[in-house]
Design a protein around this motif. Structure first.
Motif, PDB file in Angstrom:
ATOM      1  N   SER A 183      38.700  58.217  53.601  1.00  0.00           N
ATOM      2  CA  SER A 183      38.321  56.830  53.359  1.00  0.00           C
ATOM      3  C   SER A 183      39.598  55.992  53.375  1.00  0.00           C
ATOM      4  CB  SER A 183      37.623  56.684  52.006  1.00  0.00           C
ATOM      5  OG  SER A 183      38.546  56.888  50.950  1.00  0.00           O
TER       6      SER A 183
ATOM      7  N   ASN B 212      34.705  52.239  56.935  1.00  0.00           N
ATOM      8  CA  ASN B 212      35.906  52.397  56.115  1.00  0.00           C
ATOM      9  C   ASN B 212      36.493  53.808  56.154  1.00  0.00           C
ATOM     10  OD1 ASN B 212      37.147  50.134  55.083  1.00  0.00           O
ATOM     11  ND2 ASN B 212      35.754  49.944  53.356  1.00  0.00           N
ATOM     12  N   ASN B 213      36.087  54.621  57.100  1.00  0.00           N
ATOM     13  CA  ASN B 213      36.719  55.921  57.313  1.00  0.00           C
ATOM     14  C   ASN B 213      37.764  55.794  58.414  1.00  0.00           C
ATOM     15  OD1 ASN B 213      35.014  56.969  55.412  1.00  0.00           O
ATOM     16  ND2 ASN B 213      34.434  58.741  56.628  1.00  0.00           N
TER      17      ASN B 213
ATOM     18  N   SER C 272      39.470  45.998  51.456  1.00  0.00           N
ATOM     19  CA  SER C 272      39.277  46.192  52.902  1.00  0.00           C
ATOM     20  C   SER C 272      39.585  44.938  53.708  1.00  0.00           C
ATOM     21  CB  SER C 272      37.850  46.678  53.196  1.00  0.00           C
ATOM     22  OG  SER C 272      37.566  47.864  52.489  1.00  0.00           O
TER      23      SER C 272
END
Length: 271
Positions: free
Chosen positions: A121, A148-149, A206
């Protein structure tokens, strides 16, 4: 019977002694328990970035924590020996005596082995980079089911394999997945935070750091690390959201009076 006579009565004397003994024992037990358990005592970890180890020791002694140099990185513009990062982070709540691990700026550049980040992640990847003395650069989002990986790790614009030797303190960009249905995040409030803490907060949501502006009070690299965010774009209005990978611009200053008070909508949100 007058007051003196009453107090001279052996029954009264013994009763008063017993009461005094019980009260004294209760006070002693309470003090001992507080010392042993540190009940209700939490300390706030101070921000030691940009300081030399000797200065950190003085702050630690005054605060009630301990400090230890755990690692070093090489940052060209930073003063040799100055603290680059710390764990736990500044602002964390800890017990008295907690050890804070410091990463300092080395005198000479060194290389580290690039970790394997693909499949992790974004937050796990950031932790791995920090543990290696590397820095998360930009988050580059591409269409993929694994939101989000990490799909790819980039160094100086090209893909870099795990195990490759890279310069300590280098900036690593991550290509990460973005599923259209899960691509929204909240804008964090970074007003009043120091530069590195603000960057961490933006990345942990993010997002990318966009336009950076330092006013005239920021004159040295050490000032850069200690400058405070006094403005951000977009702001962190209640419910304000952005697409993952969007940019948040921040303006920083050494003048704490320029930092606005917490907006009213944050107070309402906490009630």
């Amino acid at each position: 019977m007058d007051t003196k006579g009453f107090l001279d009565n052996w029954i009264v004397k013994n009763l008063l002694r017993a009461i005094a003994l019980v009260v004294g024992l209760a006070i002693i037990v309470n003090i001992v328990l507080n010392i042993i358990t540190q009940h209700g005592r939490e300390l706030t970890v101070p921000d030691m970035t940009g300081l030399l180890f000797e200065e950190c020791q003085e702050i630690a002694d005054a605060t009630g924590i301990t400090v230890e140099i755990a690692d070093s990185v090489y940052v060209r513009r930073m003063k040799p020996g100055a603290v680059f990062s710390q764990l736990p982070k500044a602002g964390s709540k800890v017990k008295k005596g907690r050890r804070v691990l410091l990463t300092t700026n080395a005198v000479n550049a060194k290389t580290v082995s690039m970790p394997s980040l693909v499949g992790l992640s974004m937050r796990q990847a950031k932790s791995e980079l920090n543990a290696k003395g590397l820095v998360l650069g930009k988050l580059i989002y591409v269409e993929d089911m694994a939101t989000n990986n990490v799909l790819k790790q980039m160094y100086k614009g090209v893909s870099v394999e795990a195990g490759t030797q890279v310069e300590s303190g280098a900036s690593i960009n991550l290509v990460v997945g973005l599923n259209g249905e899960d691509g929204i995040t909240f804008v964090p409030n970074v007003l009043g935070l120091k530069y590195q803490r603000a960057v961490d907060a933006i990345q942990e949501n993010s997002l990318n750091v966009g336009r950076l502006y330092f006013d005239k009070t920021v004159e040295t690299y050490a000032d850069t690390l200690n400058a405070l965010v006094y403005s951000q774009t977009p702001d962190a209005s209640l419910g304000n959201t952005l697409t993952l990978g969007s940019q948040v611009g921040i303006s920083l200053t050494m003048d704490a009076s320029k930092v606005p008070a917490m907006p009213a909508y944050f107070d309402k949100a906490e009630q």
